[in-house]
Design a protein around this motif. Structure first.
Motif, short mmCIF file in Angstrom:
data_model
loop_
_atom_site.label_atom_id
_atom_site.label_comp_id
_atom_site.label_asym_id
_atom_site.label_seq_id
_atom_site.Cartn_x
_atom_site.Cartn_y
_atom_site.Cartn_z
N GLU A 62 53.10 12.61 23.77
CA GLU A 62 51.65 12.83 23.80
C GLU A 62 51.21 13.54 25.08
OE1 GLU A 62 47.47 10.26 23.58
OE2 GLU A 62 49.40 9.28 23.27
N PHE A 63 51.78 13.14 26.21
CA PHE A 63 51.39 13.74 27.48
C PHE A 63 51.74 15.22 27.51
CE2 PHE A 63 52.55 14.80 31.95
CZ PHE A 63 51.27 14.74 32.48
N MET A 64 52.89 15.60 26.93
CA MET A 64 53.29 17.00 26.91
C MET A 64 52.34 17.83 26.05
SD MET A 64 55.75 17.13 29.00
CE MET A 64 56.82 15.95 29.81
N PHE A 65 51.89 17.26 24.94
CA PHE A 65 50.92 17.97 24.11
C PHE A 65 49.61 18.16 24.86
CE2 PHE A 65 53.76 16.95 20.57
CZ PHE A 65 53.62 18.08 19.78
N GLN A 66 49.22 17.15 25.62
CA GLN A 66 48.00 17.28 26.43
C GLN A 66 48.16 18.39 27.47
OE1 GLN A 66 47.42 13.35 28.02
NE2 GLN A 66 46.64 12.51 26.10
N LEU A 67 49.33 18.44 28.12
CA LEU A 67 49.60 19.49 29.09
C LEU A 67 49.51 20.87 28.44
CD1 LEU A 67 52.61 18.40 31.36
CD2 LEU A 67 50.23 18.79 32.02
N ALA A 68 50.10 20.98 27.24
CA ALA A 68 50.10 22.27 26.55
C ALA A 68 48.67 22.70 26.21
CB ALA A 68 50.94 22.17 25.27
N PHE A 69 47.87 21.79 25.68
CA PHE A 69 46.50 22.13 25.30
C PHE A 69 45.66 22.51 26.53
CE2 PHE A 69 47.48 20.23 21.21
CZ PHE A 69 46.74 21.03 20.34
N ILE A 70 45.83 21.78 27.62
CA ILE A 70 45.09 22.10 28.85
C ILE A 70 45.50 23.48 29.37
CG2 ILE A 70 44.80 21.48 31.28
CD1 ILE A 70 45.07 18.52 30.40
N SER A 71 46.80 23.76 29.35
CA SER A 71 47.30 25.05 29.84
C SER A 71 46.76 26.20 28.99
CB SER A 71 48.83 25.06 29.82
OG SER A 71 49.36 24.01 30.60
N ILE A 72 46.79 26.03 27.68
CA ILE A 72 46.29 27.07 26.78
C ILE A 72 44.80 27.29 26.99
CG2 ILE A 72 45.93 27.68 24.35
CD1 ILE A 72 48.51 26.00 23.78
N THR A 73 44.06 26.21 27.17
CA THR A 73 42.61 26.33 27.39
C THR A 73 42.32 27.11 28.67
OG1 THR A 73 42.23 24.21 26.28
CG2 THR A 73 40.47 25.03 27.71
N ILE A 74 43.05 26.81 29.74
CA ILE A 74 42.85 27.53 31.00
C ILE A 74 43.13 29.02 30.83
CG2 ILE A 74 43.77 27.83 33.34
CD1 ILE A 74 44.22 24.78 33.41
N VAL A 75 44.23 29.34 30.13
CA VAL A 75 44.58 30.74 29.90
C VAL A 75 43.52 31.43 29.05
CG1 VAL A 75 46.23 32.28 28.76
CG2 VAL A 75 47.05 30.40 30.17
N PHE A 76 43.03 30.73 28.03
CA PHE A 76 42.03 31.33 27.14
C PHE A 76 40.73 31.64 27.89
CE2 PHE A 76 38.75 31.30 23.84
CZ PHE A 76 39.32 32.17 22.90
N LEU A 77 40.39 30.78 28.87
CA LEU A 77 39.16 30.97 29.63
C LEU A 77 39.35 31.83 30.87
CD1 LEU A 77 37.75 27.31 29.45
CD2 LEU A 77 37.10 29.28 28.03
N PHE A 78 40.59 32.18 31.16
CA PHE A 78 40.90 32.96 32.36
C PHE A 78 40.37 34.37 32.20
CE2 PHE A 78 43.86 34.52 35.70
CZ PHE A 78 43.69 33.49 36.61
#
Length: 201
Positions: A62-78
């Motif tokens: 679960e923690f790895m999925f959270q990391l992935a979603f947070i990372s993707i969100t940051i990239v999408f908003l970058f």
């Protein structure tokens, strides 16, 4: 400890690389998240299938999925004008993901007492599997199938770990850095494996 750290590093790196390629291909927001997640977890899923571990084990991370979603969100908003330099620095993320997951996959196989060849296969598939799926879904030729040196570095990581040449956490981190550097050098200086081309008349 090294296993968890390398898992986190690989997850973030491949999630970012998948998201950026999805945006390059002008995917919508759902496509960006989907390709990012598939890139981050695809290699582990393929590895589990081949070494007999239930694929459902991925859902326990679960923690790895959270990391992935947070990372993707940051990239999408970058800022997209900065992401336009993907060809300059984006391969760095791919190199990090390849190295981290190759080492992690090899550790996983060794803990299951699998033979040498299985450890190397686990390293290669964990390190390059997500990238292969990413490139195929994006309509690109997978790097691992080109003459460019890519999966060989993952196999090297598997070889080191299977012979217990990297046992301590410090040695595992050093191996991770070494494989990352070798991958960056092979891309920068265009190192190639031998290849033959058949002319079809």
């Amino acid at each position: 400890m090294a296993w968890e750290v390398l898992s986190a590093i690989g997850t973030i790196a491949f999630a970012v690389s998948g998201a950026i390629i999805a945006m390059e291909e002008e995917y919508d927001i759902f496509g960006v998240y989907l390709l990012g997640v598939v890139t981050a977890f695809g290699g582990g899923a393929i590895r589990n299938l081949l070494i007999g571990v239930p694929v459902s084990a991925l859902w326990e991370q679960e923690f790895m999925f959270q990391l992935a979603f947070i990372s993707i969100t940051i990239v999408f908003l970058f800022p997209h004008n900065l992401l336009g330099h993907w060809n300059r620095w984006g391969h760095f993320f791919d190199a990090i993901g390849l190295s981290a997951f190759a080492v992690q996959g090899a550790i996983y196989a060794v803990e299951l007492n699998l033979p040498l060849f299985a450890v190397i296969v686990a390293a290669v598939l964990t390190g390059s599997g997500g990238g292969i799926i990413r490139d195929m879904l994006a309509g690109r030729k997978p790097l691992v199938l080109k003459s460019e040196i890519y999966a060989v570095w993952a196999a090297l990581a598997g070889l080191f770990i299977s012979f217990n040449w990297a046992e301590s956490d410090l040695m595992l981190y050093s191996l991770f850095v070494l494989i990352t550097i070798l991958r960056i050098l092979s891309y920068t200086f265009k190192w190639r494996l031998p290849a033959r081309k058949i002319q079809v008349s």
